[in-house]
Design a protein around this motif. Sequence first.
Motif, mmCIF file in Angstrom:
data_model
loop_
_atom_site.group_PDB
_atom_site.id
_atom_site.type_symbol
_atom_site.label_atom_id
_atom_site.label_comp_id
_atom_site.label_asym_id
_atom_site.label_seq_id
_atom_site.Cartn_x
_atom_site.Cartn_y
_atom_site.Cartn_z
ATOM 1 N N ALA A 192 -4.918 47.439 -60.774
ATOM 2 C CA ALA A 192 -3.799 47.008 -61.618
ATOM 3 C C ALA A 192 -4.256 45.942 -62.609
ATOM 4 C CB ALA A 192 -2.656 46.478 -60.750
ATOM 5 N N PHE A 193 -5.070 45.006 -62.147
ATOM 6 C CA PHE A 193 -5.576 43.944 -63.015
ATOM 7 C C PHE A 193 -6.451 44.518 -64.125
ATOM 8 C CE2 PHE A 193 -8.762 40.790 -64.209
ATOM 9 C CZ PHE A 193 -7.966 39.701 -64.529
ATOM 10 N N LEU A 194 -7.386 45.386 -63.767
ATOM 11 C CA LEU A 194 -8.272 45.992 -64.759
ATOM 12 C C LEU A 194 -7.495 46.888 -65.730
ATOM 13 C CD1 LEU A 194 -11.294 46.976 -62.470
ATOM 14 C CD2 LEU A 194 -11.150 45.015 -64.026
ATOM 15 N N ASP A 195 -6.564 47.663 -65.203
ATOM 16 C CA ASP A 195 -5.778 48.563 -66.050
ATOM 17 C C ASP A 195 -4.944 47.787 -67.070
ATOM 18 O OD1 ASP A 195 -6.800 50.709 -64.672
ATOM 19 O OD2 ASP A 195 -5.042 50.986 -63.395
ATOM 20 N N TYR A 196 -4.304 46.732 -66.602
ATOM 21 C CA TYR A 196 -3.466 45.945 -67.520
ATOM 22 C C TYR A 196 -4.286 45.332 -68.649
ATOM 23 C CZ TYR A 196 -0.551 42.230 -69.378
ATOM 24 O OH TYR A 196 0.140 41.399 -70.243
ATOM 25 N N ALA A 206 1.127 37.774 -60.432
ATOM 26 C CA ALA A 206 2.009 38.126 -59.311
ATOM 27 C C ALA A 206 2.560 39.534 -59.480
ATOM 28 C CB ALA A 206 3.147 37.111 -59.205
ATOM 29 N N ASP A 207 2.972 39.880 -60.708
ATOM 30 C CA ASP A 207 3.435 41.245 -60.985
ATOM 31 C C ASP A 207 2.346 42.260 -60.675
ATOM 32 O OD1 ASP A 207 6.176 41.148 -62.382
ATOM 33 O OD2 ASP A 207 5.062 39.704 -63.581
ATOM 34 N N LEU A 208 1.143 41.976 -61.145
ATOM 35 C CA LEU A 208 0.027 42.904 -60.965
ATOM 36 C C LEU A 208 -0.304 43.091 -59.486
ATOM 37 C CD1 LEU A 208 -2.273 41.654 -63.871
ATOM 38 C CD2 LEU A 208 -0.803 43.681 -63.857
ATOM 39 N N ASN A 209 -0.253 42.015 -58.713
ATOM 40 C CA ASN A 209 -0.538 42.111 -57.287
ATOM 41 C C ASN A 209 0.501 42.949 -56.552
ATOM 42 O OD1 ASN A 209 -2.891 40.616 -57.405
ATOM 43 N ND2 ASN A 209 -1.919 38.681 -56.847
ATOM 44 N N TYR A 228 2.619 45.112 -57.831
ATOM 45 C CA TYR A 228 2.579 46.489 -58.325
ATOM 46 C C TYR A 228 1.401 47.239 -57.712
ATOM 47 C CZ TYR A 228 1.767 50.410 -61.470
ATOM 48 O OH TYR A 228 1.533 51.656 -61.980
ATOM 49 N N GLY A 229 0.224 46.622 -57.697
ATOM 50 C CA GLY A 229 -0.942 47.282 -57.134
ATOM 51 C C GLY A 229 -0.745 47.652 -55.681
ATOM 52 N N ILE A 230 -0.217 46.725 -54.902
ATOM 53 C CA ILE A 230 0.010 46.984 -53.474
ATOM 54 C C ILE A 230 0.978 48.145 -53.275
ATOM 55 C CG2 ILE A 230 1.038 46.031 -51.367
ATOM 56 C CD1 ILE A 230 -0.021 43.259 -52.336
ATOM 57 N N LEU A 231 2.087 48.142 -54.006
ATOM 58 C CA LEU A 231 3.088 49.194 -53.841
ATOM 59 C C LEU A 231 2.612 50.529 -54.404
ATOM 60 C CD1 LEU A 231 6.214 47.041 -54.696
ATOM 61 C CD2 LEU A 231 5.652 48.031 -52.465
ATOM 62 N N ARG A 232 1.862 50.470 -55.486
ATOM 63 C CA ARG A 232 1.329 51.704 -56.083
ATOM 64 C C ARG A 232 0.385 52.421 -55.124
ATOM 65 N NH1 ARG A 232 -3.137 51.669 -60.773
ATOM 66 N NH2 ARG A 232 -3.515 53.922 -60.931
ATOM 67 N N SER A 233 -0.310 51.686 -54.288
ATOM 68 C CA SER A 233 -1.239 52.307 -53.344
ATOM 69 C C SER A 233 -0.524 53.229 -52.366
ATOM 70 C CB SER A 233 -2.015 51.228 -52.570
ATOM 71 O OG SER A 233 -1.181 50.547 -51.645
ATOM 72 N N GLN A 234 0.774 53.021 -52.195
ATOM 73 C CA GLN A 234 1.553 53.829 -51.249
ATOM 74 C C GLN A 234 2.390 54.903 -51.938
ATOM 75 O OE1 GLN A 234 0.864 53.313 -48.000
ATOM 76 N NE2 GLN A 234 -0.571 51.817 -48.877
ATOM 77 N N SER A 235 2.293 55.010 -53.254
ATOM 78 C CA SER A 235 3.168 55.918 -54.012
ATOM 79 C C SER A 235 3.060 57.391 -53.605
ATOM 80 C CB SER A 235 2.916 55.765 -55.519
ATOM 81 O OG SER A 235 1.579 56.056 -55.851
ATOM 82 N N PRO A 236 1.907 57.894 -53.106
ATOM 83 C CA PRO A 236 1.871 59.308 -52.715
ATOM 84 C C PRO A 236 2.492 59.593 -51.352
ATOM 85 C CG PRO A 236 -0.332 58.469 -53.302
ATOM 86 C CD PRO A 236 0.558 57.299 -53.054
ATOM 87 N N PHE A 237 2.902 58.574 -50.619
ATOM 88 C CA PHE A 237 3.263 58.760 -49.219
ATOM 89 C C PHE A 237 4.757 58.573 -48.955
ATOM 90 C CE2 PHE A 237 -1.075 56.943 -49.490
ATOM 91 C CZ PHE A 237 -1.759 58.116 -49.192
ATOM 92 N N CYS A 250 0.240 49.462 -67.248
ATOM 93 C CA CYS A 250 -0.990 49.522 -66.451
ATOM 94 C C CYS A 250 -1.559 50.942 -66.378
ATOM 95 C CB CYS A 250 -0.716 49.010 -65.037
ATOM 96 S SG CYS A 250 -0.295 47.265 -64.950
ATOM 97 N N SER A 251 -1.693 51.600 -67.504
ATOM 98 C CA SER A 251 -2.280 52.938 -67.513
ATOM 99 C C SER A 251 -3.794 52.807 -67.429
ATOM 100 C CB SER A 251 -1.879 53.695 -68.775
ATOM 101 O OG SER A 251 -2.257 52.974 -69.928
ATOM 102 N N HIS A 252 -4.415 53.698 -66.642
ATOM 103 C CA HIS A 252 -5.860 53.604 -66.391
ATOM 104 C C HIS A 252 -6.657 54.341 -67.458
ATOM 105 C CE1 HIS A 252 -9.770 53.635 -64.636
ATOM 106 N NE2 HIS A 252 -9.726 54.914 -64.277
ATOM 107 N N LYS A 253 -7.758 53.730 -67.868
ATOM 108 C CA LYS A 253 -8.681 54.323 -68.840
ATOM 109 C C LYS A 253 -10.086 54.213 -68.307
ATOM 110 C CE LYS A 253 -10.450 53.844 -73.570
ATOM 111 N NZ LYS A 253 -10.394 53.048 -74.807
#
Length: 294
Positions: free
Chosen positions: A77-81, A250-253, A255-264, A290-293
């Motif tokens: 999330a940090f790198l993407d942002y 704080a937003d990035l942290n 978001y990253g934590i919750l995004r890790s569970q998005s497929p489940f 936070c789109s990944h490139k």
Amino acid sequence: TSTVVFGVGISALGAAAVARGAYQRRINRNQAITADKYHEKQHEKIKQALCSAEKLRSIPLRLFQFTTCPYCFKVKAFLDYHKVPYEVVEVNPLNKKEIESEYKKVPQLQLGDGGPFLVDSKEIVKKIRPLVDPEHPDISEDEEKWDKQTKSLLGLLVLNTNRNLSEAKSNFSYADQTPFSSRDKFLLSKLFPVVMFFITKRFIRPRVLKEGGFKENMDERQELYKDINNWIEKGVGENKFHGGASPSLADLNYYGILRSQSPFNVFEDIQQNVKQPQFERWYSNMQQTCSHKE
């Protein structure tokens, strides 16, 4: 009937023994060297790689991760942002053969071909932030406060993704999409969930209960919803982000934590049971920024 019951009992004892052994081996490997000492051994190489923002963005970065690791997604999330491109290397949790160093935890960020490794999600962000966010080079007191709050969320997610065998198996369903061997895919999707279920019940749950001040009979799902609602109500409020017009660390942290569970399954339950539309509005805003490139 007694034969079946006896067989089930023996299988359960066997799984518990495997779980205990696997847990102890993981602890031993992870304690082989600390992040600070590992960075110290690579000090000059890290210093050269992080000499400027231009140098950082000019070298290939590789993020060694587990698909389900929330700490890895904090770094992503940090790198993407900050629009820092990187390549993902999926690590096999059974043997971690992709990691050749003595430090065995993920995430790990390799700085350039054959370059040094940054490890530990918080340390990775700490070392890179001055280059990509020079106006906010240090973690603020507010960000530090919310970072401590995420420890509760992280613990609750482990309990929720392993609260029964069905959800534990779902958490490792990603194995079929990995480049691992057929044997390792089978072990990850069939055996590892059972091991993680026993590890969570026997070792992780007691620790989470103690550290979080939870009662023994707590409902993991309800406590998870409460934790996320606390972030939405007190962290974000009526703002677009906790940081106001733009995301803070704080937003990035979160978001990253919750995004890790998005497929489940747990993420679908979160969406249906936390404060809406506030959660979906914040999460959607974070997705857009936070789109990944690669």
